[in-house]
Design a protein around this motif. Structure first.
Motif, PDB file in Angstrom:
ATOM      1  N   UNK A   2      12.166  40.259 -23.396  1.00  0.00           N
ATOM      2  CA  UNK A   2      13.191  40.544 -24.462  1.00  0.00           C
ATOM      3  C   UNK A   2      12.338  38.584 -25.466  1.00  0.00           C
ATOM      4  N   UNK A   3      12.704  38.531 -26.116  1.00  0.00           N
ATOM      5  CA  UNK A   3      13.130  37.860 -27.306  1.00  0.00           C
ATOM      6  C   UNK A   3      13.106  36.480 -26.832  1.00  0.00           C
ATOM      7  N   UNK A   4      11.954  35.270 -26.999  1.00  0.00           N
ATOM      8  CA  UNK A   4      11.825  34.155 -26.673  1.00  0.00           C
ATOM      9  C   UNK A   4      12.988  33.370 -26.710  1.00  0.00           C
ATOM     10  N   UNK A  29       3.698  27.415  -1.730  1.00  0.00           N
ATOM     11  CA  UNK A  29       3.878  27.775  -3.215  1.00  0.00           C
ATOM     12  C   UNK A  29       4.732  26.445  -3.741  1.00  0.00           C
ATOM     13  N   UNK A  30       5.094  25.925  -3.005  1.00  0.00           N
ATOM     14  CA  UNK A  30       6.356  24.962  -3.856  1.00  0.00           C
ATOM     15  C   UNK A  30       5.266  23.514  -3.353  1.00  0.00           C
ATOM     16  N   UNK A  31       4.837  23.263  -1.934  1.00  0.00           N
ATOM     17  CA  UNK A  31       4.269  22.337  -2.246  1.00  0.00           C
ATOM     18  C   UNK A  31       2.709  21.902  -2.654  1.00  0.00           C
ATOM     19  N   UNK A  32       2.005  22.827  -3.271  1.00  0.00           N
ATOM     20  CA  UNK A  32       0.674  23.589  -3.698  1.00  0.00           C
ATOM     21  C   UNK A  32       1.079  22.758  -5.816  1.00  0.00           C
ATOM     22  N   UNK A  33       2.034  22.838  -5.505  1.00  0.00           N
ATOM     23  CA  UNK A  33       2.545  22.774  -7.434  1.00  0.00           C
ATOM     24  C   UNK A  33       1.824  23.170  -8.226  1.00  0.00           C
ATOM     25  N   UNK A  34       1.967  24.814  -7.533  1.00  0.00           N
ATOM     26  CA  UNK A  34       2.489  26.653  -8.615  1.00  0.00           C
ATOM     27  C   UNK A  34       3.146  26.834  -9.211  1.00  0.00           C
ATOM     28  N   UNK A  35       4.049  26.464  -8.772  1.00  0.00           N
ATOM     29  CA  UNK A  35       5.574  26.377  -9.929  1.00  0.00           C
ATOM     30  C   UNK A  35       5.474  25.891 -11.202  1.00  0.00           C
ATOM     31  N   UNK A  36       5.854  26.784 -12.089  1.00  0.00           N
ATOM     32  CA  UNK A  36       6.001  26.595 -13.157  1.00  0.00           C
ATOM     33  C   UNK A  36       7.323  26.559 -13.773  1.00  0.00           C
ATOM     34  N   UNK A  37       7.586  25.487 -14.951  1.00  0.00           N
ATOM     35  CA  UNK A  37       8.634  24.906 -15.323  1.00  0.00           C
ATOM     36  C   UNK A  37       9.452  25.496 -15.947  1.00  0.00           C
ATOM     37  N   UNK A  38      10.784  25.554 -15.989  1.00  0.00           N
ATOM     38  CA  UNK A  38      12.126  26.857 -16.997  1.00  0.00           C
ATOM     39  C   UNK A  38      11.239  27.027 -17.894  1.00  0.00           C
ATOM     40  N   UNK A  39      10.935  25.889 -18.675  1.00  0.00           N
ATOM     41  CA  UNK A  39      10.470  25.567 -20.547  1.00  0.00           C
ATOM     42  C   UNK A  39       9.298  26.663 -20.945  1.00  0.00           C
ATOM     43  N   UNK A  40       8.228  26.381 -19.719  1.00  0.00           N
ATOM     44  CA  UNK A  40       7.472  27.549 -20.246  1.00  0.00           C
ATOM     45  C   UNK A  40       7.503  28.988 -19.640  1.00  0.00           C
ATOM     46  N   UNK A  41       8.287  28.870 -18.070  1.00  0.00           N
ATOM     47  CA  UNK A  41       8.342  30.380 -17.677  1.00  0.00           C
ATOM     48  C   UNK A  41       8.625  31.619 -18.359  1.00  0.00           C
ATOM     49  N   UNK A  42       9.569  31.804 -19.494  1.00  0.00           N
ATOM     50  CA  UNK A  42       9.736  32.937 -20.637  1.00  0.00           C
ATOM     51  C   UNK A  42       9.043  33.423 -21.381  1.00  0.00           C
ATOM     52  N   UNK A 166      10.564  14.860 -26.697  1.00  0.00           N
ATOM     53  CA  UNK A 166      10.902  14.987 -25.506  1.00  0.00           C
ATOM     54  C   UNK A 166      11.227  16.412 -25.731  1.00  0.00           C
ATOM     55  N   UNK A 167      10.907  17.544 -24.289  1.00  0.00           N
ATOM     56  CA  UNK A 167      11.365  18.427 -24.717  1.00  0.00           C
ATOM     57  C   UNK A 167      12.439  19.471 -24.836  1.00  0.00           C
ATOM     58  N   UNK A 168      12.910  19.265 -26.205  1.00  0.00           N
ATOM     59  CA  UNK A 168      14.891  19.635 -26.154  1.00  0.00           C
ATOM     60  C   UNK A 168      14.907  20.602 -25.209  1.00  0.00           C
ATOM     61  N   UNK A 169      15.752  20.048 -24.034  1.00  0.00           N
ATOM     62  CA  UNK A 169      16.878  20.940 -23.366  1.00  0.00           C
ATOM     63  C   UNK A 169      18.251  20.754 -22.938  1.00  0.00           C
ATOM     64  N   UNK A 170      19.096  21.895 -22.835  1.00  0.00           N
ATOM     65  CA  UNK A 170      20.224  22.199 -22.512  1.00  0.00           C
ATOM     66  C   UNK A 170      20.454  22.813 -21.446  1.00  0.00           C
ATOM     67  N   UNK A 171      20.742  21.992 -20.398  1.00  0.00           N
ATOM     68  CA  UNK A 171      21.286  23.256 -19.060  1.00  0.00           C
ATOM     69  C   UNK A 171      22.030  22.896 -18.662  1.00  0.00           C
ATOM     70  N   UNK A 219      23.665  26.784  -8.866  1.00  0.00           N
ATOM     71  CA  UNK A 219      23.625  28.064  -9.900  1.00  0.00           C
ATOM     72  C   UNK A 219      22.961  27.499 -11.576  1.00  0.00           C
ATOM     73  N   UNK A 220      22.068  27.503 -12.303  1.00  0.00           N
ATOM     74  CA  UNK A 220      21.812  27.462 -13.242  1.00  0.00           C
ATOM     75  C   UNK A 220      22.086  28.457 -14.785  1.00  0.00           C
ATOM     76  N   UNK A 221      22.431  27.827 -15.569  1.00  0.00           N
ATOM     77  CA  UNK A 221      22.741  28.440 -17.165  1.00  0.00           C
ATOM     78  C   UNK A 221      21.913  27.139 -17.812  1.00  0.00           C
ATOM     79  N   UNK A 222      20.990  28.285 -18.759  1.00  0.00           N
ATOM     80  CA  UNK A 222      19.805  27.257 -19.369  1.00  0.00           C
ATOM     81  C   UNK A 222      19.436  27.965 -20.814  1.00  0.00           C
ATOM     82  N   UNK A 223      19.869  27.052 -21.777  1.00  0.00           N
ATOM     83  CA  UNK A 223      19.800  27.725 -22.948  1.00  0.00           C
ATOM     84  C   UNK A 223      18.490  27.911 -23.560  1.00  0.00           C
ATOM     85  N   UNK A 224      17.170  27.649 -22.950  1.00  0.00           N
ATOM     86  CA  UNK A 224      16.053  27.586 -23.277  1.00  0.00           C
ATOM     87  C   UNK A 224      15.672  27.959 -24.959  1.00  0.00           C
TER      88      UNK A 224
END
Length: 280
Positions: A2-4, A29-42, A166-171, A219-224
């Motif tokens: 999908x579109x970004x 996975x979490x303890x090793x800090x491998x998780x990806x930020x929601x801003x980078x995920x898509x 800042x990385x602009x975020x609305x969630x 539950x998270x609603x993210x404008x991403x």
């Protein structure tokens, strides 16, 4: 993929929602800090899939297990991406309604066969008997936010970040128990007011989806990526969950005029965002 310029509805589950093997994997996975930020995920999801499918589409790619992670003290909640299953579903849907010559060009039969095996195994295989049908933890919508998603959150749960540097975020984030109550209340109001209308069925489908997850989920609603389409003042003024709540309250109280006013304001706001697609 999908579109970004998309919004996302996600569910993060505690580790106890998974079998022991997955619990150990996600904890590490979490303890090793491998998780990806929601801003980078898509962007990462899009790149991973396109690269994996770039070699002639001769096989279903092996994609890494990734997830978004929330950590609070000793509590870990994860929202798995489930990329392999999602790619398999996308490969099959790409063939739907397309002449066989074109379908085979885009998704060769050998790949389609592999995709079908992955999807069938996810729904009826041996692992389903042990662990149940895999849960789809993330939904996406391009060029807007489905109005039904706003039923699940409250205006006071908004997290907004704007300003230079800042990385602009609305969630919006909420406990799944609250999201479920709002969903069932919304279905009740809509069913009494408008009957079996598409909006009633859409909210009811969302309510059923929420029931698939652990009761201590978030539950998270993210404008991403949508935040890149909207100026700061528009993000700060956005009151879509409040308008949905006002509309439902109007229907429940017999205030058709108030409900209509809230609905029309919502539709106009999000139609303006959808029209931006034509400018790209």
């Amino acid at each position: 993929m999908s579109s970004l310029f998309a919004s996302y509805l996600r569910v993060y589950e505690p580790l106890t929602a998974f079998d022991r093997e997955r619990q150990l994997f996600w904890r590490r996975y979490a303890r090793e800090g491998r998780a990806i930020a929601t801003g980078d995920g898509p962007g990462r999801q899009r790149t991973a899939v396109l690269e994996a499918l770039g070699a002639g589409w001769t096989r279903l790619p092996d994609l890494p297990d990734e997830a978004y992670v929330l950590e609070d003290d000793d509590t870990i909640l994860v929202c798995p991406w489930n990329l392999r299953l999602r790619v398999a579903e996308a490969a099959l849907s790409a063939r739907d309604g397309v002449p066989s010559v074109l379908a085979d060009a885009f998704v060769p039969p050998i790949l389609a066969g592999q995709a079908k095996a992955v999807v069938d195994d996810a729904r009826t295989g041996a692992r389903v008997l042990e662990q149940g049908v895999p849960r789809k933890h993330e939904q996406a919508s391009t060029w807007g936010v489905p109005l039904r998603w706003f039923v699940f959150v409250d205006q006071e749960e908004r997290e907004l970040v704007t300003g230079p540097g800042n990385r602009r975020t609305l969630r919006f984030r909420t406990e799944i128990s609250k999201a479920r109550r709002r969903a069932h209340r919304g279905v009740s109001v809509l069913r009494k007011s408008v009957g079996d209308a598409p909006i009633t069925e859409a909210v009811e489908e969302g309510a059923r989806w929420l029931e698939e997850f652990h009761p201590r989920s978030v539950v998270e609603l993210d404008y991403a990526g949508l935040v890149d389409l909207l100026p700061d003042d528009a993000l700060e003024a956005d009151d879509s969950p409040a308008l949905v709540a006002k509309g439902l309250a109007g229907l429940a109280n017999g205030d058709a005029e108030g409900a209509t006013e809230a609905y029309e304001k919502l539709v106009a706001r999000w139609r303006a965002v959808q029209l931006l697609e034509r400018c790209n």
